[in-house]
Scaffold this active site. Sequence first.
Site, PDB file in Angstrom:
ATOM      1  N   GLY A 168       1.809  -1.539  11.630  1.00  0.00           N
ATOM      2  CA  GLY A 168       2.620  -0.351  11.401  1.00  0.00           C
ATOM      3  C   GLY A 168       1.963   0.571  10.402  1.00  0.00           C
ATOM      4  O   GLY A 168       0.921   0.269   9.830  1.00  0.00           O
ATOM      5  N   GLY A 195       3.144   2.977   7.101  1.00  0.00           N
ATOM      6  CA  GLY A 195       4.184   3.395   6.174  1.00  0.00           C
ATOM      7  C   GLY A 195       3.948   4.811   5.691  1.00  0.00           C
ATOM      8  O   GLY A 195       3.067   5.526   6.193  1.00  0.00           O
ATOM      9  N   ALA A 196       4.737   5.223   4.691  1.00  0.00           N
ATOM     10  CA  ALA A 196       4.634   6.587   4.176  1.00  0.00           C
ATOM     11  C   ALA A 196       3.285   6.839   3.521  1.00  0.00           C
ATOM     12  O   ALA A 196       2.805   7.967   3.495  1.00  0.00           O
ATOM     13  CB  ALA A 196       5.760   6.836   3.171  1.00  0.00           C
ATOM     14  N   THR A 197       2.654   5.788   2.998  1.00  0.00           N
ATOM     15  CA  THR A 197       1.428   5.994   2.227  1.00  0.00           C
ATOM     16  C   THR A 197       0.263   5.138   2.688  1.00  0.00           C
ATOM     17  O   THR A 197      -0.776   5.115   2.031  1.00  0.00           O
ATOM     18  CB  THR A 197       1.690   5.710   0.730  1.00  0.00           C
ATOM     19  OG1 THR A 197       2.270   4.403   0.586  1.00  0.00           O
ATOM     20  CG2 THR A 197       2.628   6.744   0.142  1.00  0.00           C
ATOM     21  N   GLY A 198       0.384   4.419   3.795  1.00  0.00           N
ATOM     22  CA  GLY A 198      -0.749   3.621   4.237  1.00  0.00           C
ATOM     23  C   GLY A 198      -0.454   2.761   5.448  1.00  0.00           C
ATOM     24  O   GLY A 198       0.694   2.628   5.879  1.00  0.00           O
ATOM     25  N   VAL A 234      -0.161  -0.768   7.456  1.00  0.00           N
ATOM     26  CA  VAL A 234       0.280  -2.126   7.135  1.00  0.00           C
ATOM     27  C   VAL A 234      -0.346  -3.099   8.124  1.00  0.00           C
ATOM     28  O   VAL A 234      -0.291  -2.887   9.336  1.00  0.00           O
ATOM     29  CB  VAL A 234       1.818  -2.232   7.167  1.00  0.00           C
ATOM     30  CG1 VAL A 234       2.251  -3.663   6.852  1.00  0.00           C
ATOM     31  CG2 VAL A 234       2.441  -1.256   6.181  1.00  0.00           C
ATOM     32  N   ASP A 243      13.281   7.444  -0.054  1.00  0.00           N
ATOM     33  CA  ASP A 243      12.846   7.600   1.336  1.00  0.00           C
ATOM     34  C   ASP A 243      13.605   6.640   2.249  1.00  0.00           C
ATOM     35  O   ASP A 243      13.021   5.981   3.107  1.00  0.00           O
ATOM     36  CB  ASP A 243      11.336   7.362   1.451  1.00  0.00           C
ATOM     37  CG  ASP A 243      10.764   7.878   2.774  1.00  0.00           C
ATOM     38  OD1 ASP A 243      11.386   8.767   3.393  1.00  0.00           O
ATOM     39  OD2 ASP A 243       9.690   7.394   3.179  1.00  0.00           O
TER      40      ASP A 243
END
Length: 264
Positions: A16, A18-21, A23, A133
């Site tokens: 997946g 995420g908002a900043t990187g 996974v 968030d």
Amino acid sequence: MSTIVDDRYQLLAPVGKGATGVVWRAYDLLLERDVALKEIALPPGPEAAERRRKVVREARMAARLSHRGIVTVHNLAEESERLWIVMEFLEALTLHDTLVQAGPLPVDLVAKLGRRLLEALRHAHAGGVVHRDIKPANIMLTGDRVVLADFGFAAFENAATTSMRGTPAFIAPEVLQGRGGTREADMWSFGATLYMAVEGRTPFRTVDSMAALVEALREPPRTPRRAGALEPVLLGLLRKDPAARLSSEQTHAMLMNVRRHSAA
């Protein structure tokens, strides 16, 4: 040949973003267990130090929260101009994916999910942390757990910040006015998430642009059609004025009432 991070974590596959990187699913060779690694590339030049500071803050902030409704952080590694936040791995669907596959959820199920998510959120708030968030894509459903994930935009409550973070359809209207970083803003996002879960649509017509924030600031939410006993909860959480918005205590009591109403 598979990649080994920090001489310990074997990367298996991306699972997946995420908002900043990104996974990854990985395997901890030392403890012999599956883990999740959040990969965050550091930018070149002087910006790297600031990005690193923010990532370390994210990891520390999440690690200080110990609750079954919050993803557990195990470690922080650094290698090849990347930082890696090591977390528990969950075989789970996000609430977003669940809604895409199944459509709007029944009122009693949304109330149940809401109670468990609220427990995690109250734990974070009690620790002085606001998520900033909350949205269906950051809520993981696995077994009997409802887990709040991705603290990439989290901050300590009332920390000085004018940055606007999050997804427009789930951002509280006061954030547009530079008054984010509060538990009241988290509660608005929580309400917008429950609205999406039971209605299958966002509270406002516009979804992915600045216009969504303007609409949230000026217009009332769309009248719920499927919410039933949840409607007062949704509308109470989506009040424009943070001071008039339902508190976590009031929300918990109302969700418990929905449970009794559904069981009757």
